[in-house]
Design a protein around this motif. Structure first.
Motif, PDB file in Angstrom:
ATOM      1  N   TYR A 271       0.945  -1.256   0.014  1.00 17.28           N
ATOM      2  CA  TYR A 271       0.167  -0.168  -0.013  1.00 17.28           C
ATOM      3  C   TYR A 271       0.989   1.260  -0.049  1.00 17.28           C
ATOM      4  CZ  TYR A 271      -3.239  -3.383   1.626  1.00 17.28           C
ATOM      5  OH  TYR A 271      -4.191  -4.616   1.589  1.00 17.28           O
ATOM      6  N   GLU A 272       2.024   1.234   0.638  1.00 20.71           N
ATOM      7  CA  GLU A 272       2.932   2.276   0.801  1.00 20.71           C
ATOM      8  C   GLU A 272       3.450   2.796  -0.376  1.00 20.71           C
ATOM      9  OE1 GLU A 272       5.351   1.190   4.003  1.00 20.71           O
ATOM     10  OE2 GLU A 272       4.050   1.950   5.474  1.00 20.71           O
ATOM     11  N   CYS A 296      -8.317   1.252   2.829  1.00 23.01           N
ATOM     12  CA  CYS A 296      -7.091   1.460   2.365  1.00 23.01           C
ATOM     13  C   CYS A 296      -6.666   2.777   1.658  1.00 23.01           C
ATOM     14  CB  CYS A 296      -6.334   0.242   1.769  1.00 23.01           C
ATOM     15  SG  CYS A 296      -6.259  -1.348   2.699  1.00 23.01           S
ATOM     16  N   TYR A 300      -4.086   5.188   3.393  1.00 20.30           N
ATOM     17  CA  TYR A 300      -2.652   5.556   2.567  1.00 20.30           C
ATOM     18  C   TYR A 300      -2.644   6.720   1.624  1.00 20.30           C
ATOM     19  CZ  TYR A 300      -1.307   1.161   4.623  1.00 20.30           C
ATOM     20  OH  TYR A 300      -1.135   0.153   5.802  1.00 20.30           O
TER      21      TYR A 300
END
Length: 480
Positions: A271-272, A296, A300
């Motif tokens: 996700y990062e 998410c 994020y």
């Protein structure tokens, strides 16, 4: 559309008032703007000294491929080769070459040599696309020589030469062609692509892309993903079913693609690293997973595109309307694809009439629809042994669980030809197709969804249902 003589257009342009000229061209079904007639007249003057008058006969003027909308200014089709001429009032540089390359993509499917030209009125110059895809200036003698060498000129309805299904590729089933860029978006897809790419590169966090089956959502999504990745944007595609076929090829090329269930197990660093989420067939994903995707996206600070068909769901647990309501608070913009171009126009007309008798299909014939009738399941069983292996089968006489499983297997496949078994549960209620099944709405949507995904041929196999047989016979006989 039938061909016509270019000299007729030139003469009427000179001598008729514009409003009468427009009516005359409409009568001839010539799709050319009045401003372009001046360019055409200049082309004729440019070519006339170099060949006989018959070279200007039998041209298709302003022809468009149905459903796709791809237009050609001038086409002259012969048995040995085709001549395509595009008209320009001014020199537009490399745009002229790109237009001819686009024409080349579509005309290649006619499986005969094609010569591509652009005439520029401003400079009174003629250009030809070379075999190496370069644009070079040529003499008018070159074009007139080709027109004189054409043999057995085609003079009938040009539309029948073009099968729209030949131009439709899927990134999941024609992956090499997709990666090589051997496809084009239609005008609406191109417009939406610009909006989606700019939105994902900017501050629009969440865009909804909706549309019925066959409007080209998946191709557009994957094309957007390819463009974003070319701009150093990390994209993660989430799909409803298991990753298969062409998606594995894309993953080998560095694409990030996961199925919906696997999304829940992704490590945090995924996700990062990701900038954009693209979710295809969102209506097929269970609600808890969609909720997690939204979480998410927010946690994020990811941009996202959710694509779905608001009218479609394959099983009881996932209702597209619930998904739509869940996403609504997060959507910053909605785009709705309306041009259904995956299937043949004749098939679409039949399906609309088949589901609603009031929507009469005004087509010459239903050559892509066939029907068989059996009064016994024993006879049906023997017949099914003769069905070619490349045909997909949808059996509505099967138990619902079995039918549902088969439908889910079909949902991610390209369907060229489909055979559908319709038993006694189907009937017409005030002109609309209905069923006595306890899951009536789902059954009808299953049937509609898969018929509208079919690209080439439909076979209806009716068993022990004479009233349905009589009604369907009325439909297909009207098209004869």
């Amino acid at each position: 559309m039938k061909p016509m003589n270019l000299l007729t257009i030139s003469d009427t342009y000179t001598n008729l008032p514009q409003h009468i000229l427009k009516t005359y061209l409409d009568y001839k079904r010539v799709l050319i703007r009045i401003s372009e007639v001046g360019d055409l007249q200049a082309l004729i003057r440019y070519l006339q000294p170099y060949g006989p008058a018959y070279c200007f006969d039998h041209f298709y003027v302003g022809f468009q491929i149905e459903q796709i909308g791809k237009e050609f200014d001038l086409l002259r089709i012969a048995e040995n080769f085709i001549v395509n001429i595009e008209l320009k009032s001014i020199h537009t540089g490399d745009k002229m070459r790109k237009q001819l390359l686009r024409n080349k993509y579509y005309l290649t499917f006619l499986k005969r040599p094609v010569y591509y030209f652009t005439y520029v009125h401003e400079n009174n110059e003629l250009y030809e696309l070379t075999p190496t895809n370069e644009l070079r200036r040529v003499s008018p003698k070159r074009l007139m020589k080709l027109l004189q060498e054409q043999q057995h000129i085609y003079k009938d309805n040009v539309q029948v030469l073009f099968d729209v299904t030949e131009y439709l590729i899927s990134p999941l089933h024609h992956t090499q062609a997709f990666l090589a860029g051997q496809y084009f978006l239609n005008s609406q897809q191109s417009q939406f692509k610009t909006t989606l790419v700019e939105g994902m590169l900017g501050n629009e966090q969440c865009i909804a892309l909706t549309g019925d089956s066959g409007t080209g959502k998946t191709l557009l999504l994957y094309d957007v993903a390819k463009t974003l990745q070319a701009n150093d944007v990390d994209v993660l595609i989430v799909q409803s079913g298991i990753v298969q076929g062409g998606q594995h090829l894309l993953k080998k090329e560095g694409w990030r693609i996961v199925d919906a269930q696997s999304f829940l197990q992704l490590p945090k660093h995924w996700y990062e690293q990701v900038d954009v989420l693209i979710i295809d067939e969102t209506q097929k994903i269970d609600e808890p997973i969609v909720e997690r995707i939204v979480e998410c996206m927010q946690q994020y600070e990811l941009n996202a595109i959710f694509a779905y068909d608001p009218e479609h769901f394959l099983h009881v647990l996932t209702d597209a309307k619930h998904i739509e309501a869940m996403l609504a608070p997060h959507i910053t913009r909605s785009l709705n694809l309306t041009a259904k171009f995956r299937m043949h126009k004749e098939l679409l007309a039949f399906i609309q009439h088949f589901f609603d008798m009031s929507k009469r299909a005004y087509v010459h014939q239903f050559s892509r629809v066939t029907m068989e009738y059996f009064d016994s399941f024993e006879g049906l069983s023997l017949y099914m042994q003769t069905l070619p292996n490349n045909w997909h089968l949808l059996n509505f006489h099967a138990p619902f669980d079995e039918l549902q499983h088969h439908v889910e297997q079909l949902s991610n496949k390209e369907i060229d030809d489909i055979a559908v078994i319709l038993d006694g549960q189907f009937f017409y209620d005030e002109g609309r197709l209905s069923t006595t099944h306890e899951q009536a709405e789902i059954v009808l949507k299953m049937l509609y969804y898969h018929l509208t995904r079919t690209r080439k041929n439909i076979k209806l196999i009716i068993v022990q249902n004479e009233p349905l047989l009589q009604t369907v016979l009325q439909i297909v006989m009207r098209g004869m």
